[in-house]
Design a protein around this motif. Structure first.
Motif, PDB file in Angstrom:
ATOM      1  N   PHE A 235      10.548  47.944  62.170  1.00 50.78           N
ATOM      2  CA  PHE A 235      11.550  49.020  62.673  1.00 50.78           C
ATOM      3  C   PHE A 235       9.974  50.276  63.172  1.00 50.78           C
ATOM      4  O   PHE A 235      10.814  50.901  64.102  1.00 50.78           O
ATOM      5  CB  PHE A 235      11.909  49.461  61.026  1.00 50.78           C
ATOM      6  N   LEU A 236       9.397  50.698  62.163  1.00 48.35           N
ATOM      7  CA  LEU A 236       8.167  51.884  62.676  1.00 48.35           C
ATOM      8  C   LEU A 236       7.837  51.782  63.793  1.00 48.35           C
ATOM      9  O   LEU A 236       7.775  52.678  64.634  1.00 48.35           O
ATOM     10  CB  LEU A 236       7.206  51.556  61.600  1.00 48.35           C
ATOM     11  N   SER A 241      10.452  57.807  70.255  1.00 51.71           N
ATOM     12  CA  SER A 241      11.224  58.690  68.862  1.00 51.71           C
ATOM     13  C   SER A 241      12.937  58.603  69.256  1.00 51.71           C
ATOM     14  O   SER A 241      13.975  57.395  70.359  1.00 51.71           O
ATOM     15  CB  SER A 241      11.423  60.214  69.751  1.00 51.71           C
ATOM     16  N   GLN A 243      16.559  59.313  67.762  1.00 50.39           N
ATOM     17  CA  GLN A 243      17.145  60.290  67.610  1.00 50.39           C
ATOM     18  C   GLN A 243      18.629  59.222  66.984  1.00 50.39           C
ATOM     19  O   GLN A 243      19.532  60.718  67.099  1.00 50.39           O
ATOM     20  CB  GLN A 243      17.611  61.397  68.740  1.00 50.39           C
ATOM     21  N   GLY A 245      19.747  59.205  64.324  1.00 50.91           N
ATOM     22  CA  GLY A 245      19.869  59.172  63.062  1.00 50.91           C
ATOM     23  C   GLY A 245      19.247  58.265  61.545  1.00 50.91           C
ATOM     24  O   GLY A 245      20.068  57.552  60.665  1.00 50.91           O
TER      25      GLY A 245
ATOM     26  N   ILE B  20      16.450  63.894  58.109  1.00 53.63           N
ATOM     27  CA  ILE B  20      16.187  63.691  59.010  1.00 53.63           C
ATOM     28  C   ILE B  20      15.977  64.520  59.988  1.00 53.63           C
ATOM     29  O   ILE B  20      15.828  64.957  60.705  1.00 53.63           O
ATOM     30  CB  ILE B  20      16.981  62.313  59.297  1.00 53.63           C
ATOM     31  N   GLN B  24      14.139  65.599  62.974  1.00 52.08           N
ATOM     32  CA  GLN B  24      14.772  64.634  64.793  1.00 52.08           C
ATOM     33  C   GLN B  24      14.531  66.254  65.870  1.00 52.08           C
ATOM     34  O   GLN B  24      14.369  66.305  66.761  1.00 52.08           O
ATOM     35  CB  GLN B  24      15.982  64.389  64.626  1.00 52.08           C
ATOM     36  N   CYS B  27      10.809  66.195  66.533  1.00 58.18           N
ATOM     37  CA  CYS B  27      10.558  65.194  67.638  1.00 58.18           C
ATOM     38  C   CYS B  27      11.193  66.031  68.945  1.00 58.18           C
ATOM     39  O   CYS B  27      10.394  65.741  70.623  1.00 58.18           O
ATOM     40  CB  CYS B  27      11.029  63.884  67.750  1.00 58.18           C
ATOM     41  N   ALA B  28      12.840  66.808  69.100  1.00 64.06           N
ATOM     42  CA  ALA B  28      12.714  66.974  70.092  1.00 64.06           C
ATOM     43  C   ALA B  28      12.181  67.938  70.904  1.00 64.06           C
ATOM     44  O   ALA B  28      12.139  68.485  72.024  1.00 64.06           O
ATOM     45  CB  ALA B  28      14.203  67.426  70.031  1.00 64.06           C
ATOM     46  N   TYR B  33       8.373  63.225  73.708  1.00 64.99           N
ATOM     47  CA  TYR B  33       9.123  62.679  73.477  1.00 64.99           C
ATOM     48  C   TYR B  33      10.087  62.404  74.385  1.00 64.99           C
ATOM     49  O   TYR B  33       9.549  62.542  75.454  1.00 64.99           O
ATOM     50  CB  TYR B  33      10.293  64.207  72.742  1.00 64.99           C
ATOM     51  N   GLN B  34       9.956  61.177  74.095  1.00 56.67           N
ATOM     52  CA  GLN B  34      10.655  60.214  75.007  1.00 56.67           C
ATOM     53  C   GLN B  34      10.055  60.187  76.323  1.00 56.67           C
ATOM     54  O   GLN B  34      10.889  59.742  77.917  1.00 56.67           O
ATOM     55  CB  GLN B  34      12.646  60.926  75.498  1.00 56.67           C
ATOM     56  N   PHE B  47       6.238  58.435  62.100  1.00 53.12           N
ATOM     57  CA  PHE B  47       6.392  57.965  61.171  1.00 53.12           C
ATOM     58  C   PHE B  47       7.138  58.290  59.416  1.00 53.12           C
ATOM     59  O   PHE B  47       7.732  57.713  59.053  1.00 53.12           O
ATOM     60  CB  PHE B  47       5.278  58.444  60.127  1.00 53.12           C
ATOM     61  N   LEU B  49       9.695  60.426  59.700  1.00 49.62           N
ATOM     62  CA  LEU B  49      11.356  60.376  60.269  1.00 49.62           C
ATOM     63  C   LEU B  49      12.102  58.387  60.306  1.00 49.62           C
ATOM     64  O   LEU B  49      12.844  58.399  59.834  1.00 49.62           O
ATOM     65  CB  LEU B  49      11.489  60.706  62.078  1.00 49.62           C
ATOM     66  N   ARG B  50      10.954  57.248  60.593  1.00 46.78           N
ATOM     67  CA  ARG B  50      10.912  56.474  61.074  1.00 46.78           C
ATOM     68  C   ARG B  50      11.262  55.546  59.503  1.00 46.78           C
ATOM     69  O   ARG B  50      12.116  54.885  59.099  1.00 46.78           O
ATOM     70  CB  ARG B  50      10.245  55.855  61.498  1.00 46.78           C
ATOM     71  N   GLN B  53      14.798  57.239  58.016  1.00 42.42           N
ATOM     72  CA  GLN B  53      16.304  56.362  59.430  1.00 42.42           C
ATOM     73  C   GLN B  53      16.146  54.832  58.454  1.00 42.42           C
ATOM     74  O   GLN B  53      17.481  54.345  58.180  1.00 42.42           O
ATOM     75  CB  GLN B  53      15.916  56.296  60.177  1.00 42.42           C
TER      76      GLN B  53
END
Lengths: 245, 154
Positions: A235-236, A241, A243, A245, B20, B24, B27-28, B33-34, B47, B49-50, B53
């Protein structure tokens, strides 16, 4: 093994009653209350071992005692015997701080070992986390949950007396099912090694932990560093990224 | 192999979503990002954030062994003003387990990551926000002041 029925200073008698690690259903409590009324019980007192003492006249004792089995209760053993097991409210349904299921383990141990003959009283305490609300380090055999199915075991504690002593770590990260063979082993070694009426804590003080260490293969204690779950690592490492949630 | 969720604690007791959201946001605003450069296992914020989640998805509070995977080698520059709201939220959500504290608790994981982003050394969480602020102040008074203001905001 004797029964825990003692004469009190006021001439009445105290009958020590055991439930499942102090857990009573409303029906059990109401039934005990009714029995206590019927038998002229003077007072009921909660004990530090999660038992209930009923104080009553000597001639009423048989009437009270015969009512206990139908309520799922029993008179506590006394003397050289495994005593009532203390367990905290640590399980998945109750204490939110619990790391593992202490209450169900404590009840299972009590069902299996209560009253087993040993050289002197053996007190067992089970806690669902290191906070140790049941004082597991002050028990002859103390169990502390480390995770859902793993427990640390401490041996040779003694909370009372003029010289209280904390138990020493006997085995760590013991699987739940291995607690029973480990306790069997400890009780067998204690019975073999103790002098008459010598407490387990005294035997440990005299001989050390070595005679009580589990032989190879008895338990599958895991001393290895905990490894992280592969699912988390996957998962990590998921793409970029997240988003979501 | 220790299974995830190998304690019986669940995430019902805390608001993982509240932790969270500020992550986020960080990150944004990140240049990576992306993009193909975004690598959460090597990023302190990623790390954290994940981890949160994953815990939310599984309904767990502890990820056994996860603390040993925190990317201490992440040397990216983080703006203190961006990190502090997320750090403050970890203080709000902390259940103050004290003796029962686990470094693999997801709240502790997130806090450890965020500390690494703005402080020289990690702070052993003392079990109360007041004590924590005092310890942050010893190491970095400016961060402590921002953190205190952030905690007063809600």
């Amino acid at each position: 093994m004797g029964m825990a029925i003692f004469k009190q200073s006021n001439g009445m008698y105290a009958v020590n009653i055991v439930a499942s690690c102090g857990v009573l259903t409303p029906d059990q409590l109401a039934g005990l209350g009714k029995a206590a009324r019927d038998c002229g019980v003077f007072r009921l007192k909660l004990t530090t071992r999660q038992t209930i003492v009923a104080v009553l006249d000597k001639e009423q004792i048989p009437r009270l005692v015969e009512r206990l089995p139908e309520l799922g209760l029993a008179v506590s053993p006394y003397g050289g015997a495994v005593r009532a097991v203390k367990a905290c409210a640590g399980n998945a349904a109750l204490c939110p701080r619990a790391l593992g299921d202490a209450l169900d383990l404590g009840i299972a141990i009590q069902e299996q070992y209560l009253g087993r003959e040993v050289p002197k009283d053996v007190k067992i305490a089970v806690a669902g986390c290191p906070r140790g609300c049941t004082d597991p380090l002050c028990a002859d055999f103390g169990i502390v949950a480390r995770g859902a199915g793993t427990f640390d075991v401490f041996l040779g504690g003694r909370g009372g007396s003029a010289k209280p002593v904390h138990g020493q770590l006997l085995a760590n990260r013991v699987a739940r099912e291995d607690i029973f063979p480990l306790l069997n082993h400890v009780l067998e070694r204690y019975t073999a090694l103790a002098q008459p009426k010598e407490r387990l804590s005294a035997v440990v003080a005299r001989l050390g932990l070595d005679p009580f260490l589990p032989p190879p293969g008895l338990i599958t204690a895991d001393d290895a560093q905990e490894t992280v779950d592969e699912e988390f690592l996957a998962f990590l490492g998921g793409k970029g990224s997240d988003q979501s949630g | 192999m220790i299974k995830v969720g190998s304690t019986i604690r669940t995430s019902d007791q805390v608001d993982l979503g509240a932790m969270i959201t500020p992550l986020q946001k960080i990150c944004a605003e990140c240049d990576r990002y992306q993009t193909g450069e975004c690598k959460p296992p090597a990023c302190l914020v990623g790390f954290a954030l994940r981890s949160l989640q994953f815990a939310k998805k599984k309904g767990i509070m502890d990820i056994p062994g996860a603390a040993s995977h925190i990317p201490h080698t992440d040397l990216k520059h983080y703006f203190v003003e961006n990190i502090v709201p997320a750090l403050a939220e970890t203080c709000r959500q902390c259940r103050e387990c004290r003796d029962n504290h686990s470094p693999d608790c997801v709240i502790a994981l997130a806090r450890t990551c965020l500390e690494n982003a703005v402080l020289e050394k990690n702070i052993p969480y003392p079990g109360s926000v007041f004590m924590y602020l005092a310890m942050v102040k010893k190491q970095n008074p400016a961060v402590a002041e921002l953190l205190a203001k952030e905690l007063q905001n809600k």
